[in-house]
Write a protein that holds these residues in place. Structure first.
Motif, PDB file in Angstrom:
ATOM      1  N   ALA A  39       7.841  11.382  -3.622  1.00 56.89           N
ATOM      2  CA  ALA A  39       6.664  11.518  -2.752  1.00 56.89           C
ATOM      3  C   ALA A  39       6.350  12.976  -2.422  1.00 56.89           C
ATOM      4  O   ALA A  39       5.272  13.269  -1.900  1.00 56.89           O
ATOM      5  CB  ALA A  39       6.889  10.750  -1.457  1.00 56.89           C
ATOM      6  N   SER A  40       7.283  13.870  -2.692  1.00 63.02           N
ATOM      7  CA  SER A  40       7.170  15.271  -2.271  1.00 63.02           C
ATOM      8  C   SER A  40       6.935  15.368  -0.766  1.00 63.02           C
ATOM      9  O   SER A  40       6.193  16.224  -0.283  1.00 63.02           O
ATOM     10  CB  SER A  40       6.049  15.990  -3.035  1.00 63.02           C
ATOM     11  N   MET A  41       7.556  14.437  -0.044  1.00 63.92           N
ATOM     12  CA  MET A  41       7.466  14.396   1.422  1.00 63.92           C
ATOM     13  C   MET A  41       8.785  13.876   1.977  1.00 63.92           C
ATOM     14  O   MET A  41       9.451  13.072   1.320  1.00 63.92           O
ATOM     15  CB  MET A  41       6.385  13.407   1.888  1.00 63.92           C
ATOM     16  N   ALA A  42       9.112  14.302   3.177  1.00 60.79           N
ATOM     17  CA  ALA A  42      10.263  13.755   3.870  1.00 60.79           C
ATOM     18  C   ALA A  42       9.917  12.359   4.389  1.00 60.79           C
ATOM     19  O   ALA A  42       8.737  12.031   4.584  1.00 60.79           O
ATOM     20  CB  ALA A  42      10.661  14.664   5.027  1.00 60.79           C
ATOM     21  N   ILE A  43      10.931  11.551   4.611  1.00 57.06           N
ATOM     22  CA  ILE A  43      10.703  10.175   5.068  1.00 57.06           C
ATOM     23  C   ILE A  43       9.868  10.120   6.354  1.00 57.06           C
ATOM     24  O   ILE A  43       8.929   9.322   6.434  1.00 57.06           O
ATOM     25  CB  ILE A  43      12.032   9.406   5.198  1.00 57.06           C
ATOM     26  N   PRO A  44      10.134  10.968   7.356  1.00 53.30           N
ATOM     27  CA  PRO A  44       9.274  10.911   8.549  1.00 53.30           C
ATOM     28  C   PRO A  44       7.796  11.185   8.219  1.00 53.30           C
ATOM     29  O   PRO A  44       6.898  10.585   8.826  1.00 53.30           O
ATOM     30  CB  PRO A  44       9.844  11.992   9.464  1.00 53.30           C
ATOM     31  N   GLU A  45       7.543  12.055   7.245  1.00 52.22           N
ATOM     32  CA  GLU A  45       6.159  12.335   6.830  1.00 52.22           C
ATOM     33  C   GLU A  45       5.543  11.116   6.144  1.00 52.22           C
ATOM     34  O   GLU A  45       4.355  10.822   6.337  1.00 52.22           O
ATOM     35  CB  GLU A  45       6.111  13.530   5.878  1.00 52.22           C
ATOM     36  N   ILE A  46       6.339  10.415   5.336  1.00 50.79           N
ATOM     37  CA  ILE A  46       5.846   9.205   4.673  1.00 50.79           C
ATOM     38  C   ILE A  46       5.480   8.173   5.736  1.00 50.79           C
ATOM     39  O   ILE A  46       4.412   7.557   5.686  1.00 50.79           O
ATOM     40  CB  ILE A  46       6.886   8.631   3.689  1.00 50.79           C
ATOM     41  N   PHE A  47       6.362   7.987   6.724  1.00 51.02           N
ATOM     42  CA  PHE A  47       6.087   7.034   7.808  1.00 51.02           C
ATOM     43  C   PHE A  47       4.828   7.445   8.563  1.00 51.02           C
ATOM     44  O   PHE A  47       4.004   6.601   8.904  1.00 51.02           O
ATOM     45  CB  PHE A  47       7.278   6.947   8.773  1.00 51.02           C
ATOM     46  N   ALA A  48       4.665   8.751   8.811  1.00 52.92           N
ATOM     47  CA  ALA A  48       3.497   9.229   9.563  1.00 52.92           C
ATOM     48  C   ALA A  48       2.204   9.038   8.788  1.00 52.92           C
ATOM     49  O   ALA A  48       1.174   8.675   9.365  1.00 52.92           O
ATOM     50  CB  ALA A  48       3.679  10.704   9.936  1.00 52.92           C
ATOM     51  N   SER A  49       2.233   9.261   7.479  1.00 52.45           N
ATOM     52  CA  SER A  49       0.991   9.175   6.706  1.00 52.45           C
ATOM     53  C   SER A  49       0.717   7.792   6.122  1.00 52.45           C
ATOM     54  O   SER A  49      -0.437   7.404   5.974  1.00 52.45           O
ATOM     55  CB  SER A  49       0.983  10.216   5.584  1.00 52.45           C
ATOM     56  N   GLU A  50       1.777   7.039   5.797  1.00 55.03           N
ATOM     57  CA  GLU A  50       1.590   5.752   5.134  1.00 55.03           C
ATOM     58  C   GLU A  50       2.130   4.568   5.944  1.00 55.03           C
ATOM     59  O   GLU A  50       1.974   3.425   5.524  1.00 55.03           O
ATOM     60  CB  GLU A  50       2.286   5.769   3.766  1.00 55.03           C
ATOM     61  N   GLY A  51       2.815   4.865   7.035  1.00 62.15           N
ATOM     62  CA  GLY A  51       3.416   3.809   7.835  1.00 62.15           C
ATOM     63  C   GLY A  51       4.662   3.252   7.162  1.00 62.15           C
ATOM     64  O   GLY A  51       5.011   3.635   6.046  1.00 62.15           O
ATOM     65  N   GLU A  52       5.317   2.347   7.872  1.00 60.77           N
ATOM     66  CA  GLU A  52       6.519   1.735   7.307  1.00 60.77           C
ATOM     67  C   GLU A  52       6.182   0.954   6.043  1.00 60.77           C
ATOM     68  O   GLU A  52       6.948   0.943   5.083  1.00 60.77           O
ATOM     69  CB  GLU A  52       7.209   0.823   8.321  1.00 60.77           C
TER      70      GLU A  52
END
Length: 181
Positions: A39-52
């Motif tokens: 994803a080229s993102m950290a997990i918290p960023e994935i949660f913030a942008s795409e949700g769980e």
């Protein structure tokens, strides 16, 4: 042989997985790290942008690709086994080991780690207990469960290796002395 480590966050999946892979001379796959890399993102960023749901979709896709891998050690995220499709894929040619720990030990290990989106709560210990209760049935699907609260990494790795030799390896050959009788 593929060995899949499951269990709640903070139970030792990554550190045990790395050591187990090293000991068995197998590749190590940390699914959370692989998700972040893809994803080229950290997990918290994935949660913030795409949700769980976005994170779980990414996780499901990666687990499906791991199902076809050969021998390796895989450390899953804590919620990976909540999806029955993930469990089917993780079980493909694999031995599932669930690492467990007491809630207070988990809290101590995680400290104030802000990289845990599901623990963003004023009472993190209560949240850990709640999630453990919700996930208990999913964690119980493992072939082996190991309590990690008071164990060190080498003890845990020894238990897994010992269990694999007893349950997964070929049956012992009869002794020549036994055949002669």
């Amino acid at each position: 042989m593929k060995i899949v480590l499951t269990g709640f966050m903070g139970t030792g999946k990554t550190v045990v997985g790395r050591r187990l892979a090293e000991r068995l001379a197998l590749p190590f796959v940390d699914l959370d790290d692989a998700i972040e890399a893809a994803a080229s993102m950290a997990i918290p960023e994935i949660f913030a942008s795409e949700g769980e749901s976005g994170f779980r979709r990414r996780e499901r896709e990666l687990i499906a690709s791991v199902a076809n891998r050969g021998s390796c050690v895989v450390a899953t995220g804590g919620g990976a086994v909540l999806d029955p499709e993930n469990v089917r894929n993780l079980r493909t040619g694999a031995f599932l080991v669930c690492l467990v720990a007491e809630p207070a030990v988990i809290l101590q290990r995680l400290g104030a780690d802000a990289r845990r989106p599901l623990l963003q709560s004023p009472d993190r210990l209560a949240r850990i207990r709640e999630l453990l209760e919700q996930r208990g049935h999913a964690y119980a699907q493992a072939d082996l469960s190991i309590e990690t609260s008071g164990a060190d990494v080498e003890e845990i790795v020894d238990r897994i290796v010992c269990q694999l030799r007893l349950d997964v390896g070929p049956p012992p050959r009869p002794s020549p002395l036994v055949r002669g009788r």
